[in-house]
Design an enzyme around this catalytic site. Sequence first.
Site, PDB file in Angstrom:
ATOM      1  N   TYR A 153       0.712   0.295  -7.889  1.00 10.37           N
ATOM      2  CA  TYR A 153      -0.391   0.011  -6.979  1.00 10.37           C
ATOM      3  C   TYR A 153      -1.969  -0.328  -7.908  1.00 10.37           C
ATOM      4  O   TYR A 153      -2.055   0.200  -8.520  1.00 10.37           O
ATOM      5  CB  TYR A 153      -1.119   0.488  -5.761  1.00 10.37           C
ATOM      6  CG  TYR A 153      -2.238   0.699  -4.743  1.00 10.37           C
ATOM      7  CD1 TYR A 153      -2.417  -0.929  -4.241  1.00 10.37           C
ATOM      8  CD2 TYR A 153      -3.421   1.227  -4.978  1.00 10.37           C
ATOM      9  CE1 TYR A 153      -3.854  -1.236  -3.238  1.00 10.37           C
ATOM     10  CE2 TYR A 153      -4.865   0.253  -4.180  1.00 10.37           C
ATOM     11  CZ  TYR A 153      -4.971  -0.573  -3.757  1.00 10.37           C
ATOM     12  OH  TYR A 153      -5.879  -0.901  -3.109  1.00 10.37           O
TER      13      TYR A 153
ATOM     14  N   GLN B 270     -13.545   6.225   4.187  1.00  9.59           N
ATOM     15  CA  GLN B 270     -13.683   5.485   4.834  1.00  9.59           C
ATOM     16  C   GLN B 270     -13.948   5.549   5.988  1.00  9.59           C
ATOM     17  O   GLN B 270     -14.001   7.030   6.468  1.00  9.59           O
ATOM     18  CB  GLN B 270     -11.945   4.927   4.754  1.00  9.59           C
ATOM     19  CG  GLN B 270     -11.313   4.017   3.484  1.00  9.59           C
ATOM     20  CD  GLN B 270     -10.262   3.609   3.695  1.00  9.59           C
ATOM     21  OE1 GLN B 270      -9.284   4.519   4.042  1.00  9.59           O
ATOM     22  NE2 GLN B 270      -9.644   1.800   3.904  1.00  9.59           N
TER      23      GLN B 270
ATOM     24  N   ASP C 201     -13.291  -4.792   3.539  1.00  8.70           N
ATOM     25  CA  ASP C 201     -13.554  -5.133   2.080  1.00  8.70           C
ATOM     26  C   ASP C 201     -14.188  -6.621   1.338  1.00  8.70           C
ATOM     27  O   ASP C 201     -15.343  -6.681   1.532  1.00  8.70           O
ATOM     28  CB  ASP C 201     -11.883  -5.442   1.563  1.00  8.70           C
ATOM     29  CG  ASP C 201     -10.982  -3.904   1.850  1.00  8.70           C
ATOM     30  OD1 ASP C 201     -11.442  -3.345   2.080  1.00  8.70           O
ATOM     31  OD2 ASP C 201     -10.400  -4.017   0.731  1.00  8.70           O
TER      32      ASP C 201
ATOM     33  N   GLU D 204      -0.767  -6.336   9.141  1.00  9.07           N
ATOM     34  CA  GLU D 204      -1.160  -6.081   8.778  1.00  9.07           C
ATOM     35  C   GLU D 204      -2.650  -6.921   9.665  1.00  9.07           C
ATOM     36  O   GLU D 204      -3.443  -5.843  10.051  1.00  9.07           O
ATOM     37  CB  GLU D 204      -1.782  -6.218   7.345  1.00  9.07           C
ATOM     38  CG  GLU D 204      -2.740  -5.177   7.138  1.00  9.07           C
ATOM     39  CD  GLU D 204      -3.352  -6.024   5.535  1.00  9.07           C
ATOM     40  OE1 GLU D 204      -2.300  -6.315   5.087  1.00  9.07           O
ATOM     41  OE2 GLU D 204      -3.941  -5.393   4.767  1.00  9.07           O
TER      42      GLU D 204
ATOM     43  N   TYR E  26       1.092  -1.103   0.385  1.00  7.38           N
ATOM     44  CA  TYR E  26      -0.160   0.079  -0.044  1.00  7.38           C
ATOM     45  C   TYR E  26       0.997   1.466   0.537  1.00  7.38           C
ATOM     46  O   TYR E  26       1.274   2.142   0.535  1.00  7.38           O
ATOM     47  CB  TYR E  26      -0.959  -0.027   1.155  1.00  7.38           C
ATOM     48  CG  TYR E  26      -2.186  -1.431   1.208  1.00  7.38           C
ATOM     49  CD1 TYR E  26      -2.749  -1.529   0.256  1.00  7.38           C
ATOM     50  CD2 TYR E  26      -1.694  -1.806   2.251  1.00  7.38           C
ATOM     51  CE1 TYR E  26      -3.306  -2.718   0.537  1.00  7.38           C
ATOM     52  CE2 TYR E  26      -2.385  -3.457   2.631  1.00  7.38           C
ATOM     53  CZ  TYR E  26      -3.063  -3.344   2.034  1.00  7.38           C
ATOM     54  OH  TYR E  26      -3.475  -4.887   2.489  1.00  7.38           O
TER      55      TYR E  26
ATOM     56  N   GLY F 116     -13.687   0.184   3.692  1.00  6.08           N
ATOM     57  CA  GLY F 116     -12.971   0.297   5.089  1.00  6.08           C
ATOM     58  C   GLY F 116     -12.997  -1.093   5.492  1.00  6.08           C
ATOM     59  O   GLY F 116     -11.744  -1.693   5.843  1.00  6.08           O
TER      60      GLY F 116
ATOM     61  N   SER G 257      -6.730   6.699   3.875  1.00  6.15           N
ATOM     62  CA  SER G 257      -7.747   8.009   4.785  1.00  6.15           C
ATOM     63  C   SER G 257      -7.648   7.617   5.950  1.00  6.15           C
ATOM     64  O   SER G 257      -7.187   7.840   6.715  1.00  6.15           O
ATOM     65  CB  SER G 257      -8.905   8.191   4.602  1.00  6.15           C
ATOM     66  OG  SER G 257     -10.068   8.840   5.055  1.00  6.15           O
ATOM     67  N   TRP G 258      -8.118   6.929   6.451  1.00  6.56           N
ATOM     68  CA  TRP G 258      -8.418   5.850   8.269  1.00  6.56           C
ATOM     69  C   TRP G 258      -7.046   5.550   8.285  1.00  6.56           C
ATOM     70  O   TRP G 258      -6.805   5.613   9.387  1.00  6.56           O
ATOM     71  CB  TRP G 258      -9.389   5.282   8.118  1.00  6.56           C
ATOM     72  CG  TRP G 258      -9.788   3.918   8.070  1.00  6.56           C
ATOM     73  CD1 TRP G 258      -9.427   2.505   7.172  1.00  6.56           C
ATOM     74  CD2 TRP G 258     -10.387   2.294   8.483  1.00  6.56           C
ATOM     75  NE1 TRP G 258      -9.321   1.482   6.921  1.00  6.56           N
ATOM     76  CE2 TRP G 258     -10.703   1.389   7.877  1.00  6.56           C
ATOM     77  CE3 TRP G 258     -11.102   2.406   9.582  1.00  6.56           C
ATOM     78  CZ2 TRP G 258     -10.452   0.462   8.703  1.00  6.56           C
ATOM     79  CZ3 TRP G 258     -11.432   1.453   9.832  1.00  6.56           C
ATOM     80  CH2 TRP G 258     -11.549   0.468   9.453  1.00  6.56           C
TER      81      TRP G 258
ATOM     82  N   GLN H  66       3.067  -2.421   8.676  1.00  9.80           N
ATOM     83  CA  GLN H  66       1.843  -2.178   8.887  1.00  9.80           C
ATOM     84  C   GLN H  66       2.259  -1.000   8.810  1.00  9.80           C
ATOM     85  O   GLN H  66       2.204  -0.642  10.578  1.00  9.80           O
ATOM     86  CB  GLN H  66       0.533  -2.686   8.612  1.00  9.80           C
ATOM     87  CG  GLN H  66      -0.367  -2.300   7.881  1.00  9.80           C
ATOM     88  CD  GLN H  66      -0.900  -2.667   6.946  1.00  9.80           C
ATOM     89  OE1 GLN H  66      -0.135  -2.647   5.720  1.00  9.80           O
ATOM     90  NE2 GLN H  66      -2.129  -1.431   6.249  1.00  9.80           N
TER      91      GLN H  66
ATOM     92  N   TYR I   4      -7.969 -12.581   5.272  1.00 12.50           N
ATOM     93  CA  TYR I   4      -8.624 -10.900   5.664  1.00 12.50           C
ATOM     94  C   TYR I   4      -9.237 -10.497   6.503  1.00 12.50           C
ATOM     95  O   TYR I   4      -9.582 -11.242   7.286  1.00 12.50           O
ATOM     96  CB  TYR I   4      -8.758 -10.468   3.878  1.00 12.50           C
ATOM     97  CG  TYR I   4      -8.400  -9.108   3.185  1.00 12.50           C
ATOM     98  CD1 TYR I   4      -6.959  -8.672   4.027  1.00 12.50           C
ATOM     99  CD2 TYR I   4      -8.632  -8.188   2.659  1.00 12.50           C
ATOM    100  CE1 TYR I   4      -6.610  -7.336   3.395  1.00 12.50           C
ATOM    101  CE2 TYR I   4      -8.469  -7.179   2.134  1.00 12.50           C
ATOM    102  CZ  TYR I   4      -7.620  -6.725   2.311  1.00 12.50           C
ATOM    103  OH  TYR I   4      -7.337  -5.238   1.876  1.00 12.50           O
TER     104      TYR I   4
HETATM  105  C1  9WN Z   1      -8.508  -1.300  -0.617  1.00 13.15           C
HETATM  106  C2  9WN Z   1      -4.611   0.716   3.611  1.00 13.15           C
HETATM  107  C3  9WN Z   1      -6.130  -0.005   3.593  1.00 13.15           C
HETATM  108  C4  9WN Z   1      -7.132  -0.326   4.485  1.00 13.15           C
HETATM  109  C5  9WN Z   1      -8.485  -1.063   4.314  1.00 13.15           C
HETATM  110  C6  9WN Z   1      -8.629  -2.768   3.870  1.00 13.15           C
HETATM  111  C7  9WN Z   1      -6.902  -2.503   2.593  1.00 13.15           C
HETATM  112  C8  9WN Z   1      -6.890  -2.247   0.175  1.00 13.15           C
HETATM  113  C9  9WN Z   1      -6.657  -3.325  -0.318  1.00 13.15           C
HETATM  114  O1  9WN Z   1      -6.036  -1.650   2.775  1.00 13.15           O
HETATM  115  O2  9WN Z   1      -7.860  -2.183   1.490  1.00 13.15           O
HETATM  116  O3  9WN Z   1      -8.748  -0.222  -0.073  1.00 13.15           O
HETATM  117  O4  9WN Z   1      -5.992  -3.376  -1.309  1.00 13.15           O
HETATM  118  O5  9WN Z   1      -7.471  -4.083   0.040  1.00 13.15           O
HETATM  119  O6  9WN Z   1      -8.864  -3.738   4.097  1.00 13.15           O
HETATM  120  O7  9WN Z   1      -9.260  -1.565   5.695  1.00 13.15           O
HETATM  121  O8  9WN Z   1      -7.535   1.021   4.492  1.00 13.15           O
HETATM  122  O9  9WN Z   1      -4.050  -0.575   4.934  1.00 13.15           O
END
Ligand code: 9WN
Length: 445
Positions: free
Chosen positions: A81, A109, A172, A409, A28, A170, A33-34, A424, A365
């Site tokens: 990504y 989110q 997924d 994560e 990532y 949030g 956002s969150w 993470q 997940y």
């Molecule tokens: C898609 C970044 C994000 C979290 C999400 C989590 C995961 C992303 C992904 O990772 O989602 O937004 O590619 O799987 O589900 O809550 O914000 O950590």
Amino acid sequence: MDVTRDGAAAVLHGNDAGTWTKASPHLYPHQWSWDSAFIAIGWAHLDVGRALSELEELFTAQWSTGMVPHIVFRAGPGQPYFPGPEWWDCSAVTKAAPPPPIKTTGICQPPVHALALRRIWQLTPPARQPEIRARIQALFPRVVNWHRYLATGRDPEGSGLVTTYHPWEGTDNSPRWDRALERIKVAKPGPYTRLDTSELGDPSQRPTNWDYDRFLWLVEQLRKFRYDDVQIYRHHRFLLKDVFFSAVFVAANAALLALADMAGASDGDRADLAGWLDRGRAALARRFDVKSGLCLDYDVRTGERIRVRTFAGFAPLFARTADADQLAAQLRLLDSTAFCGHPGLRWRLLPSTSPAESAFEPHNYWRGPVWPVINWLLWQSLTELGCSARADDMRRDSLAQLAVGEFNEYYEPLTGQPLGSPRQSWTAAVVLDWLDDRDEAGGEA
Ligand code: 9WN
């Protein structure tokens, strides 16, 4: 080996891009956002100014509707990504999105940001209060505007519950969304190549291709509706009243109210925040299902209640508004064999999906693993609700779980095996908060 403050700080420093933080080093590489809100709480233990930059930077990508987008694409081309900004194409289809060069997604989110602001202020040492106060005062109206978007655009019925448009808002691949996704029969988005499964090396820890087909098809639909809430409400196939998202919103409204004096909030904003808080609390109370002891999401399209047992059912705890009866019922359920009291669990922590559910998958997940950030939210809620002994156990067990792996994560609930992305950022951030035993140094809120 024990999990340490230095180890957690090294993760944040390693993912630091100056004014924002990658959610994780490889999987990532952008600003989420969150994640940013949790990350700001972590930074607040190292440098309150840096913590605030995280939020200030995120809010530079706020839409004119008030929405704070779920991803702000910031990494360079060397850090791919999927799906990238071209799948969203926001500024090309709506003036509500910020203009280039800012690139974002078109969904959002849970609003943890206000909780972060309050924590930052609590941890601000007296010498830095004038500077930090001025910066919070500048940001505060934007955060209220974000909440206003959730209370209006995402709740046109005025129900007190936030409507989500996409599983990526949030949690997924939570089984909460299974039935709504199953109704989408024709999902054939354009050709695509996933990067997440090869990056992680174990596809069983991630959503399936069936899920991704639907996730991407839903993005195409939202783009077709030009991310316009009215159009989306009229035509979109995935409209879910999410009790967890709504509970975070309730707690976040309370957090902004607690900061209102310091932030010099207007009377109008205070009245709005109090109204959203009350409406949310009442709505969650109405969604409480006495039979199961859980708060239930519902599908706006079908009116159907979603009965699958997941962490989200503890919304009255996450909202911090449970009345005495609900609190007692939810605490009993929390430690029952359907959740933390399941005899097979490695640690007495809240799994994302109940091990008693047929949808439970301990590796996959949001379908079973323990997410440290969710347990951090619950820990904070239990502390605020006066359940300090249970909260202390949760903190202790979380830190014990995190002694294995590298600030992962999520964790396998039966074995404690670390899963998902290592290093993470938000995991490291909540560890910094859990390890802090100083008295709150700064402003009251
Ligand atoms: C898609 C970044 C994000 C979290 C999400 C989590 C995961 C992303 C992904 O990772 O989602 O937004 O590619 O799987 O589900 O809550 O914000 O950590």
